[in-house]
Scaffold this active site. Structure first.
Site, PDB file in Angstrom:
ATOM      1  CG  ASP A 173     -70.125 -31.043  44.501  1.00 48.75           C
ATOM      2  OD1 ASP A 173     -69.829 -31.741  45.487  1.00 48.75           O
ATOM      3  OD2 ASP A 173     -70.031 -31.448  43.324  1.00 48.75           O
ATOM      4  CD  GLU A 203     -66.917 -31.700  48.065  1.00 44.97           C
ATOM      5  OE1 GLU A 203     -66.745 -32.912  48.242  1.00 44.97           O
ATOM      6  OE2 GLU A 203     -67.436 -31.241  47.037  1.00 44.97           O
TER       7      GLU A 203
END
Length: 745
Positions: free
Chosen positions: A416, A469
């Site tokens: 993330d 990401e």
């Protein structure tokens, strides 16, 4: 006058011990040789004890009684003629009971020098095996070895149920060279609650959760929990063996992103989470039926605030209590593998929250984070950024990644907020950030960490998928580390996502003026190994559900969504879809509630669900849709310039004898009959899928399942055909042939 027992203590050591100021307790307490090895002395500190005897563990006999040094609980005494150390217990008489306690101060250090070296250098892959709370057997004595990294603390104790949270009872052994503190405690039970009690250099005391705890209490409580001895017996050997030899960049990957707390709930008012057994019984069969190849779990590391969805974890090694224990999670993953479903995990290594029981100023200093807030504080989330320059911090994170992959058999990690790791000026104004050693904005330490992480993980765990990401144009995210890249296997295509959703939200009348929003992604599609992701971030915080984003009446909304999914499944790149999107959830996602499963009582929602299921089935059957995702010869536009009609047409190719597939996507409600389309070969073509079929809730405009090619060159192809293109529809055509093999694992 000094008693005989008092002579067994060094000058002032007894007073320092009572005041909590004597840190080298292992040199004082326990069994020691004195008088040049001619005698043994045992010293102990047991508050409220009235009498203490030394008992041999070998035969259970009493060896000696210790003298009381003072009323505070200090006892000491020699052991007669014995001069050779032996294992013993202390038989302690308290006002209301009598207990036999195996003295922890008789045991030496259990730390290995190689482990300590790797931990300090930043290369430890299994630091959780010696840090935290681990079951060990020492000289036939079973117990729990506690160990924590706190180099700047004056004193560290382990406190818990087993010692009435008394910080003087189990002061730990300090290793000055590496900042570790340890103690082996035999008298600890499974499930015992504990914390580390740290005395800072300024004298402040703080109780901290174990950074390496593998289980933690339910919020708002935050004690760590001693793990169970029994571990889940794995039965997924077949899956793991196949995975090790799978080249995922050439395989079908259709990922179902799930937040376990809100997929489904139970209870009269939906107030109870599903546990892992519920998920085994309901989620796995559903994912299997829908044809997804993988489940991606949003973070399952323990987190105190439900509203963080797990992206602000405090217990990075502890599976959250919300759905069960670690063995329950392992059983769920095992069941997924036996159903031939991979499991990926969202992993947060970019930052951590400021909860006082967590990592923040862990030993009174900025141990895990940077001291300077211009490097150590994340401005968007008011969280703290890991100091990747510290070897111990790198080992903490590397070991955590290995922990999830090794101990839980996970098939990959999705990192993330990678963009926030890569840039020192991320979300910062001029003057709010510090440049790197070369004056640039790149976070060189984070870049080196990511390269090391990916290199080590791919080497240690064949067949995994590391996914980033990353929302910027940082070059080489999926490039191999030996070529200067970050070494990820895949990168979320945030550009495609933003452009395509923007296009989706436009009135069909105006889509002709924004045609490039769906075609531009092919200009850079092969610069990285992209994954097309429609994640939870796109259906929350007022953004609305996918269905809500689309203009028009209900018929147009559902038809457009089906056509969009068809375009997405035909576009090069692996696929990810957030839960609920597969049946056109109307409301945006709310983590406090279950998905709106009652919508499946209505035909339009059933139609979208069937369409996704059939897309997944087609995707897995035809290699052309995956094997050349990252090679330009796997895709060819037939017409990318038909903005007037908002029609997109292209061919997906495989290798050798792989069947090519033709996609025709119409993003306006206009029906086109007699529409000529180029075809990659002559002969009969099957209309494999038509999103406008009545099976999916459409108007049933199409080609009756068959198209006949003519020897008329068109759009650069030797053959072509006149077809009917349905309104707001997607057609998938292919040469008539037997159904090919399943290209998934």
């Amino acid at each position: 006058m000094m008693t005989q027992a008092q002579t067994y203590f060094y000058d002032g050591s007894d007073v320092a011990l009572l005041n909590g100021q004597y840190t080298d307790v292992f040199s004082l307490l326990g069994m020691h040789c004195i008088n040049e090895g001619k005698a043994l002395v045992v010293r102990c500190f047991l508050r409220n004890a009235q009498k203490v005897d030394v008992i041999s563990l070998k035969d259970g006999r009493k060896v000696a009684s210790l003298e009381r040094v003072n009323e505070a609980g200090l006892f000491a005494g020699t052991l007669g003629r014995r001069v050779k150390p032996f294992l013993y217990a202390l038989r302690v008489v308290y006002p209301l009971c009598e207990l036999d306690i195996i003295d922890p101060y008789q045991f030496g250090s259990l730390l290995d020098s190689q482990d300590l070296y790797l931990f300090g250098e930043g290369g430890s892959e299994q630091a959780y095996r010696f840090l935290g709370a681990n079951w060990r057997q020492v000289d036939s004595v079973e117990g729990v070895h506690f160990c924590v990294w706190a180099p700047n603390a004056k004193r560290v104790s382990v406190v818990g149920d087993f010692n009435h949270w008394d910080d003087t009872r189990h002061v730990m052994r300090q290793h000055m060279a590496n900042g570790l503190w340890e103690i082996f405690l035999p008298d600890v039970a499974e499930g015992a609650h504990y914390k580390f009690d740290l005395v800072y250099q300024n004298g402040e005391r703080h109780a901290k959760s174990d950074p390496m705890a593998t289980q933690m209490e339910c919020a708002p409580n935050n004690a760590s929990i001693v793990p169970k001895k029994h571990q889940h017996p794995w039965a997924d050997t077949q899956w793991m063996d196949k995975r090790a030899t799978t080249a995922w960049h050439r395989a079908a990957m259709s990922i179902y992103e799930v937040q376990l707390g809100s997929w489904r709930r139970k209870g009269e008012f939906g107030e109870q989470y599903f546990d892992y057994q519920d998920l085994i019984e309901q989620l796995i069969p559903y994912v299997k039926e829908q044809g997804f190849t993988h489940i991606e779990l949003m973070p399952v590391s323990e987190y105190p605030f439900d509203g963080s969805w797990g992206y602000q974890p405090v217990g990075l090694y502890a599976p959250t209590h919300r759905f069960g224990d670690a063995n329950g999670l392992k059983a769920f993953i095992d069941a997924c593998h036996q159903a031939e479903i991979g499991v990926l995990l969202d992993w947060v290594a970019a930052h951590f929250p400021k909860d006082p029981h967590g990592l923040v100023r862990f030993d009174g200093t900025c141990l895990y984070e940077h001291e300077d807030p211009r490097k150590g504080t994340h401005p968007d989330w008011d969280t703290l950024i890991y100091n990747y320059d510290r070897g111990e911090v790198r080992s903490f994170l590397l070991s955590n990644a290995c922990y999830w992959l090794r101990e839980f058999h996970l098939d990959g990690l999705r990192l993330d907020a990678v963009s926030s790791m890569l840039y020192l000026d991320y979300s910062r104004e001029p003057g709010q950030w510090l440049p790197n050693a070369y004056g640039g904005r790149e976070n060189l330490e984070a870049i080196h960490f990511l390269q090391m992480l990916n290199q080590r993980l791919y080497q240690a765990f064949p067949g995994i998928c590391m996914i980033a990401e990353e929302s910027t144009a940082f070059a080489g995210v999926t490039k191999p580390t030996d070529c200067g890249g970050l070494g990820f296997g895949f990168k979320w295509n945030m550009g495609w996502m933003n452009d395509s959703l923007s296009y989706l939200g436009r009135d069909p009348i105006y889509r002709q003026y924004h045609h490039n929003q769906l075609t531009f992604s092919l200009m850079y599609a092969y610069s990285e190994q992209f994954m097309l992701s429609i994640s939870h971030d796109e259906v929350v915080h007022g953004k609305g559900s996918l269905l809500h984003k689309i203009p028009g009446d209900d018929w147009q909304k559902f038809a457009t969504l089906r056509a969009y999914y068809g375009f997405m499944w035909g576009h090069p790149g692996k696929k990810l879809l957030f839960m609920g999107s597969e049946f056109a959830q109307r409301d945006e996602w709310n983590h406090n509630h279950s998905l709106d499963w009652h919508l499946l009582a209505f035909e339009p929602h059933q139609g979208v669900q069937r369409w996704l299921r059939d897309l997944n089935q087609l995707y897995r059957q035809f290699p052309a849709l995956s094997v050349l995702d990252y090679e330009s010869q796997g895709f060819r536009w037939l017409d990318c310039d038909n903005g007037r009609d908002s029609i997109f047409s292209f061919v997906r190719y495989g290798e050798g004898s792989d069947v090519p597939l033709v996609f025709v996507v119409n993003m306006t409600p206009t029906l086109h009959q007699g529409f000529r389309i180029g075809l990659p070969q002559g002969g009969d073509f099957c209309e494999y899928l038509n999103s406008d079929s009545h099976l999916y809730g459409g108007s049933n405009q199409g080609n009756a399942g068959k198209v006949i090619a003519e020897d008329l060159p068109w759009q650069g192809m030797a053959s072509s055909a006149l077809i009917t293109v349905p309104p707001l529809g997607c057609l998938i055509l292919g040469p008539a042939t037997d159904a090919p093999r399943d290209t998934s694992l």
